[in-house]
Design a protein around this motif. Structure first.
Motif, short mmCIF file in Angstrom:
data_model
loop_
_atom_site.label_atom_id
_atom_site.label_comp_id
_atom_site.label_asym_id
_atom_site.label_seq_id
_atom_site.Cartn_x
_atom_site.Cartn_y
_atom_site.Cartn_z
N THR A 169 29.55 20.90 108.09
CA THR A 169 30.04 22.27 107.94
C THR A 169 31.16 22.31 106.92
O THR A 169 31.79 21.30 106.60
CB THR A 169 30.60 22.81 109.27
OG1 THR A 169 31.59 21.93 109.75
CG2 THR A 169 29.50 22.95 110.31
N ARG A 175 25.80 35.52 114.05
CA ARG A 175 26.80 34.81 114.83
C ARG A 175 26.72 35.26 116.28
O ARG A 175 26.50 36.45 116.55
CB ARG A 175 28.22 35.07 114.28
CG ARG A 175 28.49 34.36 112.95
CD ARG A 175 28.59 32.87 113.18
NE ARG A 175 28.87 32.12 111.97
CZ ARG A 175 27.93 31.46 111.28
NH1 ARG A 175 26.67 31.53 111.66
NH2 ARG A 175 28.25 30.75 110.23
N ASN A 227 20.30 32.75 116.47
CA ASN A 227 20.69 32.76 115.07
C ASN A 227 19.67 31.90 114.34
O ASN A 227 19.54 30.70 114.61
CB ASN A 227 22.10 32.19 114.91
CG ASN A 227 22.50 32.02 113.46
OD1 ASN A 227 21.98 32.71 112.58
ND2 ASN A 227 23.42 31.10 113.19
N GLY A 228 18.92 32.49 113.43
CA GLY A 228 17.91 31.75 112.70
C GLY A 228 16.74 32.63 112.36
O GLY A 228 16.83 33.86 112.37
N SER A 246 28.59 30.11 117.70
CA SER A 246 28.03 29.72 116.41
C SER A 246 29.11 29.21 115.49
O SER A 246 28.87 28.32 114.67
CB SER A 246 27.34 30.92 115.74
OG SER A 246 26.24 31.38 116.47
N THR A 254 14.11 27.79 112.16
CA THR A 254 15.48 27.41 112.45
C THR A 254 16.01 28.30 113.57
O THR A 254 15.80 29.52 113.54
CB THR A 254 16.39 27.56 111.22
OG1 THR A 254 16.44 28.93 110.82
CG2 THR A 254 15.87 26.72 110.06
N MET A 300 23.04 34.96 108.11
CA MET A 300 23.35 34.08 109.22
C MET A 300 24.05 34.88 110.31
O MET A 300 25.16 35.36 110.12
CB MET A 300 24.21 32.91 108.77
CG MET A 300 25.50 33.28 108.06
SD MET A 300 26.51 31.86 107.67
CE MET A 300 27.91 32.67 106.92
N TYR A 302 26.38 25.95 106.99
CA TYR A 302 25.78 24.62 107.01
C TYR A 302 25.36 24.25 105.61
O TYR A 302 24.76 25.06 104.89
CB TYR A 302 24.57 24.59 107.95
CG TYR A 302 23.95 23.22 108.00
CD1 TYR A 302 24.54 22.21 108.75
CD2 TYR A 302 22.83 22.93 107.25
CE1 TYR A 302 24.01 20.95 108.76
CE2 TYR A 302 22.30 21.66 107.26
CZ TYR A 302 22.88 20.67 108.01
OH TYR A 302 22.35 19.41 108.01
N ARG A 333 21.48 25.71 112.07
CA ARG A 333 22.71 26.48 112.02
C ARG A 333 23.71 25.87 113.00
O ARG A 333 23.35 25.21 113.96
CB ARG A 333 22.43 27.94 112.41
CG ARG A 333 21.27 28.57 111.66
CD ARG A 333 21.48 28.64 110.15
NE ARG A 333 20.27 29.05 109.46
CZ ARG A 333 19.95 30.32 109.22
NH1 ARG A 333 20.72 31.29 109.67
NH2 ARG A 333 18.85 30.63 108.55
N THR A 334 24.99 26.10 112.74
CA THR A 334 26.04 25.46 113.52
C THR A 334 26.09 25.98 114.96
O THR A 334 25.72 27.12 115.24
CB THR A 334 27.41 25.69 112.86
OG1 THR A 334 27.57 27.09 112.61
CG2 THR A 334 27.51 24.93 111.56
#
Length: 291
Positions: A44, A3, A127-128, A252, A199, A1, A36, A222-223
């Motif tokens: 979260t 950031r 991010n993904g 993120s 994602t 993941m 997540y 993702r956040t």
């Protein structure tokens, strides 16, 4: 993941977000703390131990005196790059993007695959991942404008997304171009029978405005957060990082070890964000469009 963060506002030093906060982006490269949890009523969760590090490269892109952005990237971990720290202490910018990378399994560790990517006035990061990317890579690549194709340097799915967005009108209709990019990826997944989701929390900036998207095929994105006005971010070692009244951040993961809901507002699932200095972020629904 991975950031990432994006800033817009009165010029600040890059270090004010990259290294000074208690959970700065460089700190997150070593120890990201937020994950997540699909299917959970809580979107979260914070842990007190490290998730996999984001140590497969980093990058920062900023706007200054020229009509194109500056860029510094490397494939080493951000926490061990002293040049990044020295640059962050000196560079002041009204808009910048920064990213720390966790490469997908089998992903190539190379400087050209590090975000943010740049073309003309644009910076782009995300991010993904595109689920089943090897199965759809050829189809998507053939959609890139032939005049843009020679500018693709690496083999990452992120860079291909960027050049698809440029092909679909990023200059004239940024959010529409991102929606058409997502729509084309979803069509390719369907045509090739790919089950793994697409994602992405995407950010594209042109020096005046930053545009972001939080989206995933399975609604498990993702956040992504935006800051509130008048932020005082807790700094590493005590004290605070004072941000200008007109400064706004997209992240993120919050830049403080202690998550404070009064400081960080979660961007809803399947949403876009338009970020201008001195204005509240504009949040809208995001739906993929046919390309």
């Amino acid at each position: 993941m991975c950031r990432w963060l994006a800033y817009a506002g009165t010029p600040i030093l890059l270090e004010d977000l990259l290294t000074r906060p208690s959970h700065s982006l460089v700190d997150q490269s070593f120890e990201a703390r937020q994950l997540y949890l699909p299917g959970s009523p809580m979107t979260t969760m914070f842990r007190h131990h490290a998730w996999p590090t984001n140590g497969y490269g980093f990058g920062v892109g900023w706007y200054g005196e020229r009509d194109f952005p500056g860029q510094y990237r490397d494939d080493r971990p951000a926490w061990s790059d002293h040049n990044l720290q020295r640059l962050a202490e000196q560079i002041r910018s009204p808009m910048f993007l920064a990213h720390v990378r966790a490469a997908a399994i089998g992903g190539t560790i190379d400087r050209v695959n590090c975000h943010p990517f740049t073309h003309g006035r644009w910076l782009f990061q995300y991010n993904g991942e595109i689920g089943g990317f090897p199965a759809v890579k050829r189809d998507l690549t053939l959609d890139v404008d032939p005049e843009l194709y020679p500018h693709i340097e690496g083999n990452a799915d992120t860079e291909l997304c960027f050049f698809l967005a440029l092909t679909y009108g990023l200059d004239s209709d940024p959010l529409g171009a991102l929606a058409r990019t997502a729509g084309r990826i979803e069509r390719a997944r369907a045509e090739r029978g790919v089950d793994d989701p697409f994602t992405a929390t995407i950010c594209a900036a042109n020096g005046q405005t930053a545009f972001a998207v939080r989206y995933s095929s399975d609604h498990s994105s993702r956040t992504l957060y935006h800051s509130v006005a008048g932020m005082r971010i807790r700094a590493a070692g005590g004290g605070h990082v004072e941000l200008p009244d007109d400064g706004r951040i997209l992240v993120s993961e919050p830049l403080e070890l202690e998550y404070r809901r009064s400081h960080w507002v979660e961007v809803p699932e399947s949403s876009s964000v338009t970020l201008h200095a001195g204005q509240e972020p504009e949040i809208a629904d995001f739906t993929p469009l046919a390309a």
